[in-house]
Design an enzyme around this catalytic site. Structure first.
Site, PDB file in Angstrom:
ATOM      1  N   HIS B 112      -4.718  15.242  -2.466  1.00  0.00           N
ATOM      2  CA  HIS B 112      -4.249  15.519  -1.095  1.00  0.00           C
ATOM      3  C   HIS B 112      -3.407  16.803  -1.027  1.00  0.00           C
ATOM      4  O   HIS B 112      -2.883  17.130   0.032  1.00  0.00           O
ATOM      5  CB  HIS B 112      -3.433  14.345  -0.553  1.00  0.00           C
ATOM      6  CG  HIS B 112      -4.246  13.092  -0.362  1.00  0.00           C
ATOM      7  ND1 HIS B 112      -5.375  13.056   0.443  1.00  0.00           N
ATOM      8  CD2 HIS B 112      -4.111  11.844  -0.869  1.00  0.00           C
ATOM      9  CE1 HIS B 112      -5.893  11.825   0.404  1.00  0.00           C
ATOM     10  NE2 HIS B 112      -5.151  11.078  -0.382  1.00  0.00           N
ATOM     11  N   ASP B 151     -12.594   8.886  -4.475  1.00  0.00           N
ATOM     12  CA  ASP B 151     -11.408   8.147  -4.023  1.00  0.00           C
ATOM     13  C   ASP B 151     -11.694   7.611  -2.625  1.00  0.00           C
ATOM     14  O   ASP B 151     -12.482   8.175  -1.874  1.00  0.00           O
ATOM     15  CB  ASP B 151     -10.207   9.096  -3.985  1.00  0.00           C
ATOM     16  CG  ASP B 151      -8.891   8.378  -3.759  1.00  0.00           C
ATOM     17  OD1 ASP B 151      -8.197   8.102  -4.753  1.00  0.00           O
ATOM     18  OD2 ASP B 151      -8.560   8.104  -2.579  1.00  0.00           O
ATOM     19  N   HIS B 153      -9.767   7.606  -0.138  1.00  0.00           N
ATOM     20  CA  HIS B 153      -9.214   8.505   0.878  1.00  0.00           C
ATOM     21  C   HIS B 153      -9.932   9.842   0.815  1.00  0.00           C
ATOM     22  O   HIS B 153     -10.318  10.301  -0.257  1.00  0.00           O
ATOM     23  CB  HIS B 153      -7.714   8.729   0.635  1.00  0.00           C
ATOM     24  CG  HIS B 153      -6.914   7.463   0.653  1.00  0.00           C
ATOM     25  ND1 HIS B 153      -6.669   6.737  -0.490  1.00  0.00           N
ATOM     26  CD2 HIS B 153      -6.323   6.800   1.676  1.00  0.00           C
ATOM     27  CE1 HIS B 153      -5.946   5.668  -0.175  1.00  0.00           C
ATOM     28  NE2 HIS B 153      -5.730   5.680   1.136  1.00  0.00           N
ATOM     29  N   ASP B 240      -9.432   3.340  -5.419  1.00  0.00           N
ATOM     30  CA  ASP B 240      -8.935   2.503  -4.327  1.00  0.00           C
ATOM     31  C   ASP B 240     -10.051   2.009  -3.403  1.00  0.00           C
ATOM     32  O   ASP B 240      -9.781   1.402  -2.379  1.00  0.00           O
ATOM     33  CB  ASP B 240      -7.824   3.216  -3.543  1.00  0.00           C
ATOM     34  CG  ASP B 240      -8.037   4.711  -3.443  1.00  0.00           C
ATOM     35  OD1 ASP B 240      -9.159   5.167  -3.772  1.00  0.00           O
ATOM     36  OD2 ASP B 240      -7.105   5.427  -3.037  1.00  0.00           O
TER      37      ASP B 240
HETATM   38 ZN   LIG Z   1      -6.786   7.313  -2.467  1.00  0.00          ZN
END
Ligand SMILES: [Zn+2]
Ligand SMILES: [Zn+2]
Lengths: 563, 438
Positions: B112, B151, B153, B240
């Site tokens: 991120h 991931d 996200h 995740d």
């Molecule tokens: Zn994540």
């Protein structure tokens, strides 16, 4: 009086030690086919004219178990394992009688799948039918919860003479190594038991009645009773005898490289700030990777009797040994012959050495003196290269915390301690190639047996606590207690130190001088959802490897009225 | 005896003494049970699997990728230097040929983290994959690189860094941004005007199961990779998507992750998120290592794994199929898309607000890219945080043409020092990073 006896591959060394220091030392050839005879010969020679009742302590290092593994003469034993999710336990098969059964635990020791008792009893029948008296039982994560191993042992007891379990061996996590180690324990057991019982009885007949202690590869010893539970812990104890022989001369503020230069090999190890560096895993021998704790040592095939050849216009030394040096009647030239040519050896027939080196010298168009110099220097350089590689491997061990990364201890040996037959000759030459001081260890020919005699009783424990579940366990010690949720690292540390002390005493340590320490500890907040539910605490404690209390390396005497 | 069919390196750096704060998902405990599982399985003892000691990255490695405001020391901790260093160590070992593949099992994560860094967002401070990749490009002359971010996200930081780079294919598979942080990564986010199509987003609906993930790999990711022909494939291996993860809504299993790893054949995997630390991570990480090494993982499963509970809804399947088709179309038509995009008069401008959830900072950014057919284009970023620090950052790309080099220098030299607290130049041609101090 203390007896230290180190059975090596070629020679066996024995020393007699008392308050005056080294009283007598002897060297006898090892008969690998009859170690019992070798031991008794050494005892007789050593004890000539001595009073057996004066012997208060007796420490042996033998190659008995090592030889069985290396020569592949282990008797068949049965293994029963249960794994659960992960790598198929079939891949860790040892021996011809290996059974994978149902049952599984997770990393927290929680049961995922129960044992199938009918299946286990059926395996028990098969083992009995195959006539196997010893069985090893190992389950994945048994060090977190030994219930399955304990139940397996209970269920199998009617079918065999003795069951060996995995969880008491070590608190270290490694299912495959636990399987291999348990297997070796079970397989070495009968020969180990018979051998040492016989030795104990023979000694008793000679009037030596002190309990035998046996050296381990971690530089400590254990009493014979303990060794019957963990006979595999006698494997590869030789190098640790040498390190313990040198340790008195390693200062507390330096790192020392220990070189034990023998006839066939040179063993090396590191003593950091007065403490020998332990290997990060356990011993690896033959096809077996184990959980047997050991000093970090490395062995290369260069010794005083290694065969010297010319290959591709280069001197090549070892790794084979074909008997003694030519100076002493051997068949081929060796580094010892080079010493002889250079006038560095006592005794030996120099003319035979010259004769041996002449064709090598001719091949490289050098004089015999020049080739002798070259052999000597080459041997030293190769030993130093191997030592550098070992140090660099230790320095590149992974670390798991920012703190350790920051500390980043990089070993750079300050001093070299040399022992073994040709130690004095090598030490002199190594001085010119090594930046620090090079020192032959006093009594270098038998310093290994002295190390054996003076090594402490060692052991370690691993304690695991979960304050959410309010339990603390040390599976190897059969220890399981409830604790208050408020317990922290300090409390668990105390438990670990107490447990390791108790264990050391059971293994024969002197209650007045048990030096325990924490070697690893960590405490984690366990957060579930958004709340801290408890702490996961892990502590590993040990008896610091070292020499028994009362030994003074300066005067080389022992100040102990009880020994 | 068990032997890896692919020589696999592992850097394991669980940072057992570092946390964002004591109860944060990114805390000391996160990889504790993974370590237990990896050690107990004996994975590191297997012939052909080697554990490497993590090296540290240096400030230059960070500056090759990021504009850190006010400077790198202000936005990182030592732990970040080590986790990025873990990725770099694996990358170097792969390039040196000492290992065939490698997995940096490290924390803290990085996907991120954008090019501009005012602080931490999504638990990330610096982009550990980008730092590794740009180091490998500099040190080993690697050119074409693909990053597949699995991931849960959206890998918005990595996307930001490679938005304008036609030599880096960035594919992110993630839970639909309308239902999860950071709320980005939609199909039509396909890269800047100089690199349209080399960013591919595959937003998947909540409750996607193994079936859906593996479908997306097989039907979108692999064909695009095949076409792009990267020299290196990097997997941002977040975990995740697991059915038990506490902060997401997907239904991926450990064996599914292992299968994905086998299919992707990444050269380098780098751990990203994953917060089901007891029930998922130990098994997913073991599965990834086993799959990378080419070991049999058919006995691997979570203790509570129940395939009957993990059946994908047909509606979900339909959405995934459509998404994959659409992504493929973008990829195939990227030349035409570039043409269309460039018709817009302000196509070289981007105005954005970026929220740093972890550090609670709001950044306002204006970006200008020089439209260029000869290189990735000179890039100018004007950024101010709500803490009042304003900076100008100029990037001259790695293979910049002479006109983009000129443009970059001009932007840097013409920046008004009264206006900007910091004026940075990231000159990738000379591999120099400077700050104007006049
Ligand atoms: Zn994540
Ligand atoms: Zn250009």
């Amino acid at each position: 009086m203390i007896i230290g006896l180190d059975v090596g591959g070629t020679h066996s060394d024995a020393v007699l030690f008392d308050s005056r220091g080294l009283v007598r030392d002897i060297k006898v050839p090892t008969n690998p086919d009859n170690l019992y005879e070798t031991l008794l010969t050494a005892f007789d020679l050593l004890m000539e004219g001595q009073r057996p009742e004066d012997v208060k302590r007796l420490v042996l290092s033998t190659t008995l178990a090592t030889n069985m593994v290396v020569q592949n003469t282990l008797p068949p034993v049965a293994m029963i394992v249960s794994g659960g999710p992960g790598i198929d336990p079939e891949h860790f098969r040892v021996g011809d009688h290996y059974y994978v059964v149902r049952g599984a635990l997770d990393h927290g020791g929680r049961e995922i799948e129960p044992l199938d008792e009918q299946q286990i009893k059926a395996v028990g029948e098969q083992i009995r039918a195959a006539g196997l008296p010893y069985v090893g039982v190992v389950t994945k994560f048994s060090v977190r919860n030994p219930e399955h191993e304990l139940r397996l042992a209970e269920l199998l007891a009617p079918y065999v003479e003795r069951v060996f379990m995995g969880h008491p061996l070590s608190g270290v996590l490694s299912f495959p190594r636990r399987i291999a180690t348990t297997f070796l324990n079970a397989a070495v057991y009968p020969v180990h038991r018979d051998f040492f019982t016989a030795v104990q009885e023979s000694l008793a007949q000679k009037g030596i009645v002190v309990p035998i202690r046996i050296l381990k590869p971690d530089g400590g010893n254990m009493n014979m009773a303990t060794s019957l539970d963990y006979p595999a812990q006698t494997i590869l104890s030789g190098p640790s005898a040498s390190v313990m022989g040198a340790i008195a001369y390693a200062r507390a503020d330096e790192s020392c490289l220990v070189l034990d230069i023998g006839g066939t090999t040179t063993d090396m190890a590191i003593i950091l700030d007065g403490v020998p560096v332990l290997a990060s895993g356990g011993i690896e021998i033959g096809p077996y990777k184990t959980l047997i704790r050991a000093l970090q040592t490395r062995s290369i095939g260069i010794g005083g009797d290694s065969v010297v050849r010319v290959r591709d216009s280069q001197i090549s030394i070892g790794p084979d040994r074909l008997g003694r040096a030519m100076a002493y009647g051997g068949p081929l030239p060796t580094p010892t012959d080079a010493f002889c040519v250079l006038g560095l050896a006592d005794g030996g027939d120099r003319s035979r050495s010259v004769q041996g080196l002449t064709p090598l010298a001719a091949a490289l168009q050098l004089s015999v003196e020049e080739i002798a110099e070259l052999i000597f220097t080459t041997a030293c350089r190769e030993i130093l290269t191997a030592a550098r590689n070992m140090v660099s491997d230790i320095n590149s061990r992974p670390v798991y915390t920012v703190h350790e990364m920051h500390e980043g201890i990089q070993i750079q040996p300050d001093r070299m301690l040399v022992l073994g037959g040709p130690a004095s000759q090598f030490a002199e030459r190594l001085t010119t190639l090594f930046p620090g001081e090079v020192m032959p260890v006093p009594h270098w020919q038998v310093a290994n047996a002295i190390g054996c005699a003076l090594a402490r009783t060692t052991c370690e424990v691993t304690v695991y606590a979960d304050t959410a579940r309010q339990v603390v366990t040390a599976q190897g010690e059969g220890y399981h207690q409830n604790i208050p949720a408020s317990f922290d690292l300090g409390n668990i540390r105390e438990i670990a130190l107490e447990l390791v002390r108790k264990k050391a005493l059971a293994r024969g340590a002197n209650p007045e001088f048990v030096q325990t320490e924490v070697v690893e500890e960590a405490q984690f907040n366990m957060v579930r959802g958004f709340y801290t539910v408890g702490k996961n605490i892990r502590v590993r404690a040990q008896v610091k490897p070292g020499l028994i209390h009362g030994y003074d390396p300066q005067t080389e005497t022992l100040n102990r009225s009880d020994l | 005896m068990l032997r890896a069919t692919h020589k696999t390196g592992l850097v394991f750096f669980p940072a057992f003494d570092w946390a964002i704060d004591p109860t944060h998902p990114e805390r000391e405990e996160r990889l504790l049970y993974t370590q237990d599982q990896v050690f107990e399985e004996g994975l590191l003892d297997i012939d052909g699997i080697v554990e490497l000691k993590s090296d540290l990255v240096n400030i230059k490695d960070i500056q090759r990728v990021h504009f850190c405001v006010p400077d790198p020391w202000a936005v990182i901790t030592e732990s970040h230097l080590i986790s990025a260093g873990g990725a770099k160590t694996i990358g170097m070992a792969v390039m040196d040929g000492t290992i065939e593949r490698g997995f940096a099992l490290v924390r803290p994560p990085g996907h991120h983290a954008n090019r501009v860094v005012h602080g931490a967002r999504g638990f990330c401070n610096i982009n550990i994959e980008a730092i590794m990749i740009e180091y490998l490009r500099r040190a080993y002359g690697v050119d074409r690189v693909a990053i597949v971010d699995t991931d849960c996200h959206h890998g918005d930081g990595t996307q930001d860094i490679y938005w304008h780079d036609p030599d880096t294919l960035f594919i992110s598979i993630h839970q639909d941004g309308r239902t999860l942080y950071p709320g980005s990564g939609f199909l039509n986010d396909f890269g800047g005007p100089n690199a349209a199509g080399t960013t591919i987003n595959l937003p998947l609906p909540p409750e996607t199961c193994d079936e859906g993930f593996l479908y997306a790999i097989e039907h979108a990711v692999l064909p695009i990779l095949e076409d792009f022909q990267p020299q290196l494939i990097i997997n941002s291996a977040g975990q995740d998507n697991h059915y038990s993860d506490p902060i997401t809504n997907m239904n991926f299993s450990a064996r599914g992750y292992a299968r994905l790893t086998s299919m992707l054949k990444a050269d380098i995997a780098v751990l990203e998120g994953g917060y089901a630390i007891e029930g998922a991570l130990p098994y997913v990480n073991a599965g990834i290592i086993m799959a990378m090494a080419g070991l049999d993982y058919s006995h691997l499963r979570e203790p509570d794994f129940n395939p009957d509970r993990l059946h994908q809804d047909p509606d979900v399947t339909r959405v995934i199929e459509k998404t994959c088709n659409y992504a493929l179309e973008i990829w195939n038509k990227r030349a035409a898309i570039t043409h269309t995009v460039r018709k817009k008069p302000d196509c070289g401008e981007r105005r954005r607000q970026i929220f740093y959830d972890t550090d609670n900072i709001l950044e306002t950014q204006e970006e200008t890219i020089r439209i260029c057919d000869d290189c990735a284009g000179a890039l100018r970023i004007d950024s101010i945080s709500d803490r009042g620090v304003r900076m100008l950052g100029v990037t001259i790309p790695r293979k910049a043409c002479s006109r983009c080099i000129e443009q970059g220098h001009q932007w840097y030299e013409n920046g008004d020092r009264n206006h900007y607290r910091h004026i940075f130049l990231q000159d990738r041609v000379t591999d120099r990073y400077s700050e104007r101090k006049d």
